[in-house]
Design a protein around this motif. Structure first.
Motif, PDB file in Angstrom:
ATOM      1  N   ALA A 127      -6.066  -1.128  -0.864  1.00 17.80           N
ATOM      2  CA  ALA A 127      -5.577  -1.388   0.274  1.00 17.80           C
ATOM      3  C   ALA A 127      -6.391  -2.590   0.860  1.00 17.80           C
ATOM      4  N   VAL A 152       0.793  -1.239   0.040  1.00 21.68           N
ATOM      5  CA  VAL A 152       0.092  -0.114  -0.201  1.00 21.68           C
ATOM      6  C   VAL A 152       0.876   1.235   0.134  1.00 21.68           C
ATOM      7  N   THR A 204      -3.842   2.701   7.979  1.00 24.78           N
ATOM      8  CA  THR A 204      -4.479   1.684   7.811  1.00 24.78           C
ATOM      9  C   THR A 204      -4.752   1.054   9.327  1.00 24.78           C
TER      10      THR A 204
END
Ligand code: AHG
Ligand code: MN
Ligand code: MN
Length: 339
Positions: free
Chosen positions: A74, A41, A133
């Motif tokens: 992602a 990512v 994240t």
């Protein structure tokens, strides 16, 4: 010469495992898998302005591949690594209506489930502001070898085995907590490894920053308005006025407050009476990390980690941060709760 003071994420998690003779290494494997997805990512986030990754899902790029939004990218990366790893029996994600149960023989025998917000602060992607994240890990409650059920996902946050986040910022950092502590690992891009950079993170007991969306001020309860008023003024004990910081990526706001001391709030509003943030993959993991580090997290009435979830995507108001600032806030809220 090799610098033996550098601990990679893998080395660190394996060392931690030694404290538990019964450990199978599955948790270390799961953290490695999440770290791998994060590195992929990270590569895409860093070239977000250069390629068509910002295009809407459904576009086709020059290679004829589907161009995906970064949050879809992602999401796919996390699912991919966890599905092919040996540690995770299933996942839930902000991007998916339902849970995904990995029904192959290896995954069925795994003891963990993982829930995540693949990209938090995604509205900031196009403007080069830090995004992240967030992930949360639980031991399944159903027997290994069987298929997961929704019960495995709807567990109160205090049952988390590990929780963490990655921030794609001025550098990329992975922070994770287990009951043994909170540690941060900065990605060294030259070797592609997360290296221990923030050992044993403790949230300062007090702080000088408050993070809240002031645009919603007139929709907050009187008690929340009163606390914001305290933040803006000097009184005998608080050393105010505090500094207001609101990035719009909760993970980045909470990370800054975790390191420097501060409070983050997303209270209920008229438009969003249950708050905006999601309990299972936004609030619980951050609450777990902040509490292990010595801070606090509540919904204004109850400790976040004690809330019994009833729905996968349920929302909750969130107040999280340094213990002293949280106590100051709770004083204001206590008066309101009495009425
Ligand atoms: P997401 O990008 O995963 O949808 O989350 C955004 C969240 C959170 O990170 C942030 O603090 C908050 O939304 C900002 O909301 P407001 O713009 O309403 O303040
Ligand atoms: Mn989010
Ligand atoms: Mn998101």
């Amino acid at each position: 010469m090799v610098n033996r003071k550098v601990f990679t994420l893998d080395e660190f998690t394996l060392r931690e495992m030694r404290a538990f003779p019964q450990a199978t290494g599955e948790l270390a494997g799961l953290l490695r898998d999440v770290g791998l997805a994060a590195k992929r990512v990270n590569v895409e986030v860093n070239k977000a302005g250069l390629v068509d990754i910002l295009g809407d899902t459904g576009d086709v790029n020059v290679q004829g591949e589907e161009v995906k939004k970064l949050d879809a990218f992602a999401n796919d990366q996390l699912i991919g690594v966890l599905q092919h790893g040996i540690s995770c029996a299933g996942i839930a994600s902000e991007e998916l209506d339902d849970v995904v149960i990995f029904d192959n023989d290896i995954s069925k025998s795994s003891k963990y489930i993982c829930m995540f917000d693949p990209l938090d602060g995604s509205a900031n992607i196009d403007v080069n502001v830090s995004i992240g994240t967030i992930f949360s890990v639980y031991r399944r409650v159903t027997e290994t070898g069987t298929s997961l059920t929704i019960k495995d996902f709807l567990q109160p946050g205090m049952r988390q085995v590990a929780a963490g986040y990655i921030i794609y910022g001025s550098s990329t950092i992975l922070v994770y907590a287990t009951k043994r502590g909170v540690n941060g690992f900065t990605l060294d891009p030259s070797i592609g490894e997360f290296c221990l950079s923030h050992p044993d993170i403790r949230c300062p007991q007090n702080g000088k920053m408050y993070s809240v969306n002031h645009g919603n001020f007139f929709q907050y309860t009187d008690a929340v308005k009163k606390y914001i008023d305290i933040c803006q003024k000097k009184n005998k004990t608080n050393g105010g006025p505090y500094t207001q910081r609101y990035i719009g990526s909760m993970v980045s706001d909470v990370h800054r407050n975790l390191i420097k001391g501060g409070i983050f709030m997303y209270p209920a509003t008229d438009a969003k009476p249950k708050g905006k943030l999601r309990l299972l993959y936004e609030c619980n993991p951050l609450a777990y990390i902040v509490e292990v580090a010595g801070g606090k997290a509540t919904d204004g009435k109850q400790r976040i980690l004690e809330k019994q979830p009833t729905e996968l995507h349920e929302r909750t108001p969130l107040f999280i941060g340094s213990a002293t600032m949280m106590a100051e806030l709770e004083d204001c809220l206590a008066n309101e709760n009495e009425h």
